[in-house]
Design a protein around this motif. Structure first.
Motif, PDB file in Angstrom:
ATOM      1  N   SER A 215       0.821  -1.217   0.000  1.00 21.00           N
ATOM      2  CA  SER A 215       0.000   0.000   0.000  1.00 21.00           C
ATOM      3  C   SER A 215       0.850   1.260   0.000  1.00 21.00           C
ATOM      4  CB  SER A 215      -0.951   0.000   1.193  1.00 21.00           C
ATOM      5  OG  SER A 215      -0.253  -0.091   2.418  1.00 21.00           O
ATOM      6  N   THR A 219       1.376   4.216  -3.240  1.00 18.07           N
ATOM      7  CA  THR A 219       1.157   5.650  -3.081  1.00 18.07           C
ATOM      8  C   THR A 219       2.265   6.445  -3.739  1.00 18.07           C
ATOM      9  OG1 THR A 219      -0.039   5.318  -1.008  1.00 18.07           O
ATOM     10  CG2 THR A 219       0.873   7.509  -1.393  1.00 18.07           C
ATOM     11  N   ASP A 222       2.453   5.945  -7.629  1.00 20.71           N
ATOM     12  CA  ASP A 222       1.484   6.789  -8.335  1.00 20.71           C
ATOM     13  C   ASP A 222       2.026   8.202  -8.543  1.00 20.71           C
ATOM     14  OD1 ASP A 222      -0.305   4.731  -8.476  1.00 20.71           O
ATOM     15  OD2 ASP A 222      -1.505   5.373  -6.754  1.00 20.71           O
ATOM     16  N   ALA A 239      -5.205  -4.120  -6.957  1.00 16.36           N
ATOM     17  CA  ALA A 239      -4.786  -2.720  -6.867  1.00 16.36           C
ATOM     18  C   ALA A 239      -3.515  -2.446  -7.672  1.00 16.36           C
ATOM     19  CB  ALA A 239      -4.550  -2.339  -5.402  1.00 16.36           C
ATOM     20  N   GLU A 290     -13.781   2.556  -0.804  1.00 22.22           N
ATOM     21  CA  GLU A 290     -12.927   3.529  -1.487  1.00 22.22           C
ATOM     22  C   GLU A 290     -11.530   3.562  -0.865  1.00 22.22           C
ATOM     23  OE1 GLU A 290     -12.661   8.390  -2.080  1.00 22.22           O
ATOM     24  OE2 GLU A 290     -14.600   7.459  -1.637  1.00 22.22           O
ATOM     25  N   ARG A 294      -7.933   2.244  -2.582  1.00 18.98           N
ATOM     26  CA  ARG A 294      -6.831   3.205  -2.710  1.00 18.98           C
ATOM     27  C   ARG A 294      -5.508   2.598  -2.242  1.00 18.98           C
ATOM     28  NH1 ARG A 294      -7.507   7.658   1.397  1.00 18.98           N
ATOM     29  NH2 ARG A 294      -9.478   7.905   0.281  1.00 18.98           N
ATOM     30  N   TYR A 295      -5.554   1.848  -1.143  1.00 19.80           N
ATOM     31  CA  TYR A 295      -4.326   1.312  -0.557  1.00 19.80           C
ATOM     32  C   TYR A 295      -4.010  -0.123  -0.983  1.00 19.80           C
ATOM     33  CZ  TYR A 295      -4.117   5.347   2.566  1.00 19.80           C
ATOM     34  OH  TYR A 295      -4.021   6.621   3.078  1.00 19.80           O
TER      35      TYR A 295
END
Length: 329
Positions: A215, A219, A222, A239, A290, A294-295
Motif C-alpha cells: 500500500s 502511493t 502513483d 490494486a 474507497e 486506494r491502498y
C-alpha cells in the motif's frame, strides 16, 4: 507526538444491548461512537499511520464515529506506544492502538518486554502484502536483477526498511533472498524509524531497494517517485495488476502482514464489543471500499477471541521462521 483532529456532525443512531446482540449473533442496527482516539506507534508515512488514518476516514465519512483524533508516538520499535497504553490504561477507554505482525516479532526478539497478551486484542482488519521498490531512475528494472546481485555479492545491495533489524521488513527481505538462493543472514539491512524515513533514504540514493508494504509502495509509485518490482502475495493484487509476485518469478515464498487494533488492558467487554461492532459495520460502507481500493488492502476480519487465537498461532509460526533465519536462538 503529533495530534490531529477530525470532527463530524453527529449522526443519530441507537445502540442498545450491544453485547447481548453480538453474543446471540443477531443483527444490530448501525451505531455511532461518540469519540475514538487512534494511537499510532510510528511516525507519519508508514503502514500503521495509513491504516489508522484510512480507517478513521472511512469511519467518520460513513457516520459510524463522530469525533476521531490521532496520535503518532514513535520509539522503541513500537514499544513506547505499547508502554504508554498500558501505563495510562485507566484514561484510554476511547483508544485503539494500531499494530501488525511486528508486535509478535518484536515481542519474540525482546525488543520490548510486552506482548499482545498485555493488551486487549480487538480485531485484525486488513492484510497488506510486502513489496520491494526502487527509485524511478534505479538501474534495477526487475527483482531478478536485484536477486542476482545479492547472490553474487550480498553486501552490494543495501535494503532499507521502516523498522528495526530482525523485524518484519527485514524478515520479508530475508525470506525473499533466501528463496532466490542467497544467504538470508547476510542481508545488508538499514533500519529507519518509520516508512517515511526509509523511503527518503531510497530516494536520496542512500539505499538501493526498500522493503515495505504494498500500500505504501503504490502511493509513491502513483507519484512517479518509485517503481514497484515485486510483491509477496500468492497472486497479483487487483490494486496493482502490473506488479508480479515472487512466486510467479520462480521464488517459492509469500507473505501477508495483518494489521488491526488493540485496546488498553482491562478494557470492558461492553466497550470492546462496541469497537468490534463498529469496525465490522465499516466493511459494508462505500467509504471503506474507497479507502481499501486506494491502498490495495485485502480484508482479514478476525474479531476478539478469533484474533487472540490467530495471534497465538502466528507467534508459533513466526518464531519458528525467525529461528530458521538466525534471528532467534
Amino acid at each position: 507526538m503529533i495530534r490531529s483532529l477530525i470532527t463530524k456532525k453527529r449522526s443519530s443512531f441507537l445502540a442498545t444491548a450491544l453485547t447481548g446482540f453480538l453474543a446471540a449473533g443477531a443483527s444490530v442496527q448501525a451505531i455511532a461512537l461518540d469519540e475514538l482516539h487512534f494511537l499510532i506507534p510510528g511516525g507519519a508515512g508508514g503502514g500503521w499511520d495509513s491504516t489508522a488514518r484510512g480507517t478513521g476516514e472511512a469511519l467518520t465519512k460513513s457516520g459510524l464515529v463522530d469525533t476521531i483524533s490521532y496520535e503518532n508516538m514513535s520509539g522503541g520499535g513500537g514499544g513506547k506506544a505499547i508502554a504508554h497504553l498500558i501505563e495510562t490504561a485507566a484514561q484510554q477507554g476511547d483508544t485503539l492502538m494500531v499494530n501488525s505482525t511486528p508486535i509478535v516479532i518484536r515481542s519474540l526478539s525482546k525488543v520490548f518486554p510486552q506482548s499482545f497478551r498485555d493488551l486487549t486484542p480487538v480485531a485484525a482488519t486488513i492484510g497488506d502484502f510486502g513489496a520491494f521498490v526502487v527509485r524511478a531512475d534505479s538501474p534495477y528494472t526487475s527483482f531478478e536483477q536485484v536477486a542476482e546481485a545479492f547472490v553474487k555479492n550480498p553486501r552490494s545491495v543495501k535494503v532499507a526498511g521502516g523498522s528495526a533489524r530482525g523485524s518484519m521488513d527485514h524478515l520479508v527481505a530475508a525470506m525473499a533472498f533466501k528463496a532466490a538462493g542467497g544467504d538470508p543472514r547476510r542481508v545488508k539491512y538499514v533500519a529507519y524509524d518509520a516508512g517515511g524515513k526509509a523511503m527518503a533514504s531510497l530516494l536520496s540514493g542512500e539505499t538501493d531497494i526498500l522493503s515495505t508494504g504494498l500500500s505504501e509502495a503504490l502511493t509513491l509509485a502513483d507519484a512517479g517517485e518509485v517503481r514497484v518490482l515485486v510483491m509477496t502475495g500468492e497472486e497479483r493484487s487487483d490494486a496493482a495488476p502490473q506488479v508480479p509476485t515472487l512466486k510467479e518469478l520462480g521464488y517459492d515464498t509469500s507473505f501477508v502482514n495483518w494489521r488491526g487494533f488493540f485496546g488498553a488492558p482491562n478494557l470492558s467487554e461492553d466497550r470492546k464489543a462496541e469497537f468490534v461492532q463498529t469496525l465490522e459495520q465499516m466493511y459494508d460502507t462505500a467509504e471503506w471500499k474507497e479507502v481499501r481500493a486506494r491502498y490495495g488492502w485485502s480484508e482479514i476480519f478476525k474479531p476478539d477471541q478469533k484474533f487472540v487465537a490467530f495471534l497465538s498461532d502466528q507467534e508459533k509460526e513466526v518464531g519458528s521462521l525467525m529461528r530458521e533465519l538466525g534471528f532467534l536462538k
